[in-house]
Motif scaffolding. Structure first.
Motif, short mmCIF file in Angstrom:
data_model
loop_
_atom_site.label_atom_id
_atom_site.label_comp_id
_atom_site.label_asym_id
_atom_site.label_seq_id
_atom_site.Cartn_x
_atom_site.Cartn_y
_atom_site.Cartn_z
N GLU A 28 0.84 -1.19 0.00
CA GLU A 28 0.00 0.00 0.00
C GLU A 28 0.88 1.25 0.00
OE1 GLU A 28 -3.35 0.23 -0.08
OE2 GLU A 28 -3.63 -1.95 -0.14
N ILE A 29 0.50 2.23 -0.81
CA ILE A 29 1.25 3.48 -0.91
C ILE A 29 0.35 4.62 -0.45
CG2 ILE A 29 2.49 5.05 -2.45
CD1 ILE A 29 2.92 2.65 -4.33
N TYR A 30 0.90 5.44 0.43
CA TYR A 30 0.14 6.59 0.95
C TYR A 30 1.01 7.83 0.82
CZ TYR A 30 -3.52 8.70 3.82
OH TYR A 30 -4.58 9.45 4.27
N CYS A 31 0.42 8.93 0.38
CA CYS A 31 1.19 10.15 0.12
C CYS A 31 0.66 11.32 0.95
CB CYS A 31 1.13 10.52 -1.36
SG CYS A 31 1.90 9.30 -2.45
N VAL A 134 4.97 8.13 1.41
CA VAL A 134 5.81 9.09 0.69
C VAL A 134 5.44 10.47 1.23
CG1 VAL A 134 6.49 10.01 -1.55
CG2 VAL A 134 5.83 7.60 -1.34
N PHE A 135 6.39 11.11 1.89
CA PHE A 135 6.11 12.34 2.64
C PHE A 135 6.99 13.48 2.16
CE2 PHE A 135 7.28 15.15 6.18
CZ PHE A 135 6.03 15.56 6.63
N ALA A 143 11.98 15.59 2.19
CA ALA A 143 11.18 14.46 1.73
C ALA A 143 11.69 13.19 2.39
CB ALA A 143 11.23 14.33 0.21
N GLU A 144 10.79 12.24 2.56
CA GLU A 144 11.17 10.98 3.20
C GLU A 144 10.22 9.88 2.75
OE1 GLU A 144 11.97 9.13 7.70
OE2 GLU A 144 11.42 11.24 7.44
N ASP A 178 4.80 16.00 -10.30
CA ASP A 178 5.61 15.09 -11.11
C ASP A 178 6.52 14.26 -10.21
OD1 ASP A 178 4.48 16.11 -13.41
OD2 ASP A 178 6.11 17.53 -13.78
N GLY A 179 7.07 14.91 -9.18
CA GLY A 179 7.93 14.19 -8.25
C GLY A 179 7.19 13.10 -7.52
N PHE A 180 5.98 13.39 -7.08
CA PHE A 180 5.18 12.37 -6.40
C PHE A 180 4.86 11.21 -7.34
CE2 PHE A 180 4.01 15.14 -2.76
CZ PHE A 180 4.09 14.19 -1.75
#
Length: 212
Positions: A28-31, A134-135, A143-144, A178-180
């Motif tokens: 799972e990916i969370y931003c 993704v923070f 960013a981390e 775009d980075g995300f």
């Protein structure tokens, strides 16, 4: 880092990237993107106070070297007035505070916020412990990627460091969305390699970019 507001179209692009990445993995990916991770009033006030004290010492020694004198009460009043003016300025202009705070403290605040979001958004509560956050914290230019224990056991930190480098480079060019998207694609590829999608996979976290 990015200064352009994140548009609804950008939000949808990020959400679509998450959905696409998760079709290939059980992970799972969370931003999350934070405009700032702290108000920084007290750290900035401390640094300003220290600066005023240092300047006061320099002024005092300078006056003595020039054979000039100033009454102690007047000198203290001048210090207090300067401090009051600086504190009022910091209170009125929040954007000024972060420039007085050392980078190490800014990064510590941003890292603490990343961990806070990881826990608050339940990224750590997926069934197989395969959640990844993704923070980005814009004010701190930070960013981390925070991965849960199931992933950490298989993926080295250098992999996430590469994702962060690409993300911060794009954000530095004011292309945060775009980075995300690129970060999500990279994280998705790593997850697909180690945790490919299975027939029983369910979507455990929301597929969108949270802006705080």
């Amino acid at each position: 880092m990015a200064t352009r507001p994140i548009s609804p179209e950008d939000h949808e692009r990020v959400a679509a990237a998450i959905r696409a990445a998760e079709t290939r993995t059980d992970g799972e990916i969370y931003c999350v993107v934070a405009h700032a991770s702290d108000g920084y009033f007290f750290p900035a006030a401390f640094m300003a106070t220290a600066g005023i004290l240092i300047v006061s010492l320099a002024v005092g020694y300078g006056l003595e070297a020039l054979w000039l004198s100033i009454r102690l009460p007047h000198f203290v009043m001048a210090q207090l007035l300067a401090l009051a003016c600086v504190l009022a300025l910091l209170w009125a202009l929040p954007g000024l505070r972060i420039h007085l705070v050392p980078r190490r403290l800014r990064y510590q605040a941003a890292h603490a916020n990343a961990i806070k979001q990881f826990l608050a958004r339940n990224v750590h509560r997926t069934t197989a412990r395969t959640g990844v956050l993704v923070f980005v914290s814009i004010a701190e230019r930070y960013a981390e990627v925070v991965a849960d224990s199931g992933i950490d056991a298989k993926v080295g930190q250098h992999v996430w460091d590469g994702v962060v480098r690409d993300l911060t480079a794009q954000a530095g060019d004011d292309r945060l969305a775009d980075g995300f998207v690129k970060a999500i694609e990279s994280v998705g590829a790593v997850l697909a390699e180690h945790f490919p999608v299975t027939s029983g996979d369910t979507n455990e976290l929301d597929d969108h970019l949270v802006e705080i």
